[in-house]
Design an enzyme around this catalytic site. Structure first.
Site: not given
Ligand code: IPM
Ligand code: MG
Length: 356
Positions: A143, A192, A224, A248, A252
């Protein structure tokens, strides 16, 4: 009774409406416990591009640095899709994380028993619920690494570099080990290392640090495999520590197991007490302004703020208990209703305030 200065960044899309509910909860806490929260609303993200010509005005950064904590809704939306990459609304988020030194991102993925129906996994996999903490490195890696474009043999090439220093790995690993000590004593480093040099440095440093935490069992998993294990048997995990991009993605994945991404709060912490608190979901422009968004991730982020930056543990517990109570009473926003009756953003917020 105490006094605090809170920077508030509602952001874009559903950001303002979920923030309104977060602030209502904060107001309820101030009334009930007698604390004073001085809140200042600040522009950042797409709204700041529109009103001030840049996604992260310096004045916003300065105000955050003078605060005890920062609350953030969400930033971004299709309106700003054609803005150049380095000025996109998301850059505001990355800029804040970097400027405030928020290297440690805590993302608890807790499944409320009342939401078992909303979990997409088979019942027997999560019959005992789920409680995982993802510790994501937040100010390094791909990032923030070198990036750019160059002319290569086959036309334009674009690159983003994943680089980690020993210092960066050590400080996030420490957060991971200490979190595991306070929980069930298991720390899994996700990487990884079969391919990436940076991952091999993570493994080396964590292995070196492990003897300092004899009460923590350290393990390693390739990302993975970790993605697969999370749905196969999520409860094998206690604390996961990982780099910025894997954190990240995995957060999710973990969130949907809890029923909805609208449930997961996060705390982004610095070396001091300053922290930024935000739901892990995005700005959901498709449902913005429709009173459909789930405010719970934001409300639980307020609880994390009280706990981690303001030292108000009892008040944080009270918010979390109120959320559980409302869910147990059967109240649902549409994302967690599994087709049954649902309430709107405002009503969910109001009922949680009432339960505090
Ligand atoms: C998160 C989001 C952010 C990230 C985006 C919006 C830049 O997905 O906070 O998880 O990738 O960190
Ligand atoms: Mg995210």
């Amino acid at each position: 009774m105490a006094e605090f200065k809170i920077a508030v960044i509602p952001g874009d899309g559903i950001g303002p409406e979920i923030m309104e509910q977060g602030l209502a909860v904060l107001k309820k806490v101030s009334e009930k416990y007698g604390h004073t929260f001085h809140t200042t609303k600040l522009p950042a993200g797409g709204n700041a591009i529109d009103s001030m010509g840049e996604c992260l005005p310096q004045s916003t950064v300065e105000e955050c640095l003078k605060s005890d904590a920062v609350m953030l809704g969400a930033v971004g939306g299709p309106k700003w899709d054609n803005v150049p990459g380095n000025q996109r609304p998301e850059r505001a988020l990355l800029g804040l994380r970097s400027a405030l030194g928020l290297f440690a991102n805590l993302r608890p993925a807790i499944m409320h028993k009342a939401l078992a129906e909303a979990c997409p996994l088979k019942k027997e996999i999560v019959s005992g619920g789920m409680d995982i903490l993802i510790v994501r490195e937040l100010t390094g890696g791909i990032y923030f690494g070198e990036r750019g474009m160059r002319q290569g043999r086959y036309g334009t090439e674009a690159y983003d570099v994943e680089a980690y220093s020993e210092m960066e790995i050590r400080r996030i690993a420490k957060v991971g080990f200490e979190a595991a000590q306070k929980r069930h004593g298991r720390l899994c480093c996700v990487d990884k290392a079969n391919v990436l040099e940076s991952s091999r440095l993570w493994r080396k440093i964590l292995t070196e640090m492990a003897p300092d935490y004899p009460d923590v069992t350290l393990s390693f998993l390739y990302v993975d495999n970790a993605a697969m294990q999370l749905i196969h048997d999520p409860n094998q995990f206690d604390v996961i520590v990982t780099n910025n991009i894997f954190g990240d993605i995995l957060s999710d994945e973990a969130s949907i197991i809890t029923g909805s991404i609208g449930m997961l709060p996060s705390a982004s912490l610095s070396a001091g007490t300053l922290g930024m608190y935000e739901p892990i979901h995005g700005s959901a422009p498709d449902i913005a302004g429709k009173d459909l968004a789930n405010p719970i991730a934001t409300i639980l982020s307020v609880a994390m703020m009280l706990r981690y930056s303001l030292g108000l543990t009892g008040e944080a517990d009270a918010i979390e208990a109120a959320v559980t109570k409302v869910l147990e009473a059967g109240v649902r926003t549409v994302d967690i209703a599994a087709g049954a009756k649902s309430v709107g953003t405002c009503e969910m917020g109001r009922l949680i305030c009432e339960a505090i």
